[in-house]
Motif scaffolding. Structure first.
Motif, PDB file in Angstrom:
ATOM      1  N   ASP A 164       0.827  -1.221   0.000  1.00 27.76           N
ATOM      2  CA  ASP A 164       0.000   0.000   0.000  1.00 27.76           C
ATOM      3  C   ASP A 164       0.856   1.264   0.000  1.00 27.76           C
ATOM      4  N   GLY A 165       2.062   1.171  -0.613  1.00 30.80           N
ATOM      5  CA  GLY A 165       2.922   2.358  -0.681  1.00 30.80           C
ATOM      6  C   GLY A 165       2.415   3.325  -1.757  1.00 30.80           C
ATOM      7  N   GLY A 166       2.177   4.578  -1.371  1.00 35.94           N
ATOM      8  CA  GLY A 166       1.641   5.567  -2.314  1.00 35.94           C
ATOM      9  C   GLY A 166       2.721   6.155  -3.213  1.00 35.94           C
ATOM     10  N   ASP A 167       2.276   6.843  -4.250  1.00 32.51           N
ATOM     11  CA  ASP A 167       3.186   7.494  -5.199  1.00 32.51           C
ATOM     12  C   ASP A 167       3.712   8.811  -4.606  1.00 32.51           C
ATOM     13  N   GLY A 168       4.879   9.217  -5.113  1.00 36.28           N
ATOM     14  CA  GLY A 168       5.407  10.519  -4.697  1.00 36.28           C
ATOM     15  C   GLY A 168       4.636  11.646  -5.384  1.00 36.28           C
ATOM     16  N   GLY A 169       4.668  12.830  -4.787  1.00 38.29           N
ATOM     17  CA  GLY A 169       3.981  13.975  -5.392  1.00 38.29           C
ATOM     18  C   GLY A 169       4.829  14.586  -6.508  1.00 38.29           C
ATOM     19  N   ARG A 170       4.172  15.323  -7.404  1.00 40.32           N
ATOM     20  CA  ARG A 170       4.898  15.946  -8.501  1.00 40.32           C
ATOM     21  C   ARG A 170       5.715  17.141  -7.988  1.00 40.32           C
ATOM     22  N   GLY A 171       6.851  17.384  -8.594  1.00 39.26           N
ATOM     23  CA  GLY A 171       7.633  18.564  -8.226  1.00 39.26           C
ATOM     24  C   GLY A 171       6.951  19.819  -8.744  1.00 39.26           C
ATOM     25  N   GLY A 172       7.242  20.957  -8.142  1.00 44.19           N
ATOM     26  CA  GLY A 172       6.631  22.213  -8.578  1.00 44.19           C
ATOM     27  C   GLY A 172       7.192  22.666  -9.921  1.00 44.19           C
ATOM     28  N   ASP A 173       6.374  23.392 -10.690  1.00 43.75           N
ATOM     29  CA  ASP A 173       6.813  23.954 -11.975  1.00 43.75           C
ATOM     30  C   ASP A 173       7.427  25.341 -11.733  1.00 43.75           C
ATOM     31  N   VAL A 174       8.124  25.827 -12.746  1.00 38.53           N
ATOM     32  CA  VAL A 174       8.517  27.244 -12.735  1.00 38.53           C
ATOM     33  C   VAL A 174       7.729  27.934 -13.841  1.00 38.53           C
ATOM     34  N   TRP A 175       7.010  28.986 -13.463  1.00 38.61           N
ATOM     35  CA  TRP A 175       6.182  29.745 -14.398  1.00 38.61           C
ATOM     36  C   TRP A 175       6.692  31.175 -14.497  1.00 38.61           C
ATOM     37  N   VAL A 176       6.320  31.812 -15.579  1.00 39.09           N
ATOM     38  CA  VAL A 176       6.556  33.250 -15.683  1.00 39.09           C
ATOM     39  C   VAL A 176       5.192  33.886 -15.933  1.00 39.09           C
ATOM     40  N   GLU A 177       4.961  35.027 -15.311  1.00 39.73           N
ATOM     41  CA  GLU A 177       3.648  35.668 -15.436  1.00 39.73           C
ATOM     42  C   GLU A 177       3.810  37.172 -15.603  1.00 39.73           C
ATOM     43  N   ALA A 178       3.055  37.746 -16.531  1.00 39.35           N
ATOM     44  CA  ALA A 178       3.101  39.198 -16.747  1.00 39.35           C
ATOM     45  C   ALA A 178       2.142  39.880 -15.783  1.00 39.35           C
ATOM     46  N   VAL A 179       2.638  40.866 -15.067  1.00 39.12           N
ATOM     47  CA  VAL A 179       1.780  41.575 -14.111  1.00 39.12           C
ATOM     48  C   VAL A 179       1.872  43.078 -14.357  1.00 39.12           C
ATOM     49  N   ASN A 180       0.852  43.776 -13.922  1.00 41.95           N
ATOM     50  CA  ASN A 180       0.879  45.227 -14.012  1.00 41.95           C
ATOM     51  C   ASN A 180       1.649  45.805 -12.840  1.00 41.95           C
ATOM     52  N   GLY A 181       2.083  47.031 -12.965  1.00 44.88           N
ATOM     53  CA  GLY A 181       2.720  47.692 -11.831  1.00 44.88           C
ATOM     54  C   GLY A 181       4.229  47.500 -11.791  1.00 44.88           C
ATOM     55  N   LEU A 182       4.788  46.770 -12.746  1.00 49.12           N
ATOM     56  CA  LEU A 182       6.240  46.673 -12.841  1.00 49.12           C
ATOM     57  C   LEU A 182       6.654  47.348 -14.144  1.00 49.12           C
ATOM     58  N   ASN A 183       7.743  48.103 -14.103  1.00 52.26           N
ATOM     59  CA  ASN A 183       8.213  48.779 -15.319  1.00 52.26           C
ATOM     60  C   ASN A 183       9.511  48.202 -15.830  1.00 52.26           C
ATOM     61  N   THR A 184      10.228  47.540 -14.963  1.00 47.62           N
ATOM     62  CA  THR A 184      11.590  47.145 -15.322  1.00 47.62           C
ATOM     63  C   THR A 184      11.883  45.754 -14.776  1.00 47.62           C
ATOM     64  N   LEU A 185      13.047  45.263 -15.132  1.00 43.52           N
ATOM     65  CA  LEU A 185      13.475  43.944 -14.644  1.00 43.52           C
ATOM     66  C   LEU A 185      14.464  44.087 -13.497  1.00 43.52           C
ATOM     67  N   ILE A 186      14.443  45.233 -12.847  1.00 43.16           N
ATOM     68  CA  ILE A 186      15.488  45.513 -11.851  1.00 43.16           C
ATOM     69  C   ILE A 186      15.532  44.467 -10.738  1.00 43.16           C
TER      70      ILE A 186
END
Ligand SMILES: Nc1nc2c(ncn2[C@@H]2O[C@H](COP(=O)(O)OP(=O)(O)OP(=O)(O)O)[C@@H](O)[C@H]2O)c(=O)[nH]1
Ligand SMILES: [Mg+2]
Length: 344
Positions: free
Chosen positions: A35-57
């Motif tokens: 009855d050994g369960g499966d491991g969980g999936r690793g987290g993804d890396v996402w990129v998301e566009a948001v308002n209120g930022l002007n630069t990549l500083i």
């Protein structure tokens, strides 16, 4: 002409959790199964566009982003929890390139747009998964799959929020260099600057983009000198920073010369918000400062800020004044909700 803000970022998605080896043991059940369960999936890396930022500083300060590992599976067929995702928040208009800085991975043109840059590793199977008619008590489980690791480039075309104007030698490039990482050419002859330079200013945990353009002289709007060719670059700014050098014997005249060129150029430049500064004040004593400031006040209609890019005196006040105007303009432009509908 392109002004690029760019940042190199290392990302890594989470490893999957390991599967579990476990057997059911209960008092009245003779042959408890696996009855050994499966491991969980690793987290993804996402990129998301948001308002209120002007630069990549922000990406100059933090360059490594890692999603979390999935939890291991457990007995009683419990699957491990998935690892938390990591999300890079970037300004709208950011392009993500592969590590060659040429291959486009995605172009984020709208607020809320998201893209998965690295997928988390799958969790390993627990021993319950390997149960079959021939092997009713498997002792094997899989480890989790490894996460992906990439180097990416974020690129953003910058649009200046504030533009520095003034006669040649007013100290425009020196000011830009003293408040940003930009490295414009600086020298004591006119027209040192032949192309606009941009830099990102950080003030009170906010940021804006500042542009320095070649000096303006009388007749600039008719093509005298070179400054007029670049006035277009300050057309879209929200505020002008007008520098008048303390080396000028006639600061009022210097101020008026530039104002006349702005008016003659048109395109709304003369109506733009303007912060007037008497620059290079470190070369003057108290009495001379007062004298020049008084003359300039008369020409402008309000007192100038006194600044020395060389010593840093007054610089923060100028940056705050610029930030205030920029923020007010951004607020005025932000869409507002009226009767349940969004208006621009
Ligand atoms: N003492 C002193 N000298 C300054 C200051 N700012 C600029 N200078 C000097 O003034 C000269 C002109 O400075 P720049 O920054 O190149 O002036 P600019 O307005 O960009 O000039 P152009 O690009 O030719 O239009 C240089 O020799 C600078 O070192 C200051 O705050 N104090
Ligand atoms: Mg210059």
């Amino acid at each position: 002409m392109k002004f690029l803000d760019q940042a190199k970022v290392h990302i890594r998605s989470g490893d999957g959790g390991a599967g579990c080896v476990s057997f059911l043991h209960e008092k009245f059940i003779e042959f408890g199964g696996p009855d050994g369960g499966d491991g969980g999936r690793g987290g993804d890396v996402w990129v998301e566009a948001v308002n209120g930022l002007n630069t990549l500083i922000d990406y100059r300060y933090k360059q490594h982003f890692k999603a979390k590992t999935g939890m291991h599976g457990m007995g009683r067929n419990r699957t491990g929890a998935g690892g938390a995702h990591a999300t890079l928040k970037v300004p709208v208009g950011t392009q993500v390139m592969a590590d060659d800085n040429e291959t486009l991975i995605c172009d984020l043109t709208e607020e809320g747009q998201r893209f998965r840059l690295a997928k988390g590793g799958n969790g390993g199977f627990g021993n319950a998964h390997f149960k079959s008619s021939t092997n009713r008590a498997p002792r094997r489980a899989n480890p989790g799959q490894e996460g992906e690791e990439h180097v990416i480039w974020l690129r953003l075309k910058l649009i200046a929020d504030a533009g520095i104007i003034g006669l040649p030698n007013a100290g425009k490039s020196t000011f830009l260099a003293s408040v940003t990482a930009a490295k414009p050419k600086i020298a004591d002859y006119p027209f040192t600057t032949l192309h606009p330079n941009l830099g990102v200013v950080r003030v009170d945990a906010r940021e804006f983009v500042l542009a320095d353009i070649p000096g303006l002289i009388e007749g600039a709007h008719e093509g005298v000198g070179i400054g007029d060719r670049f006035l277009g670059h300050v057309e879209r700014t929200r505020v002008l920073l007008h520098l008048v050098s303390a080396q000028e014997e006639d600061p009022a005249g210097a101020y008026r010369t530039v104002r006349k060129e702005l008016e003659a150029y048109g395109h709304g430049l003369a109506e733009k918000a303007e912060i007037v500064v008497l620059s290079q004040v470190d070369i003057l004593d108290e009495a001379a400062r007062d004298e020049l400031a008084r003359k300039l006040t008369k020409a402008v209609g309000r007192a100038p800020l006194l600044v020395s890019a060389a010593t840093g005196e007054g610089v923060q006040d100028v940056l705050r004044a610029l930030m205030r105007v920029i923020e007010a303009a951004q607020l005025a432009e932000a869409p507002v909700e009226v009767d349940g509908r969004w208006q621009q």
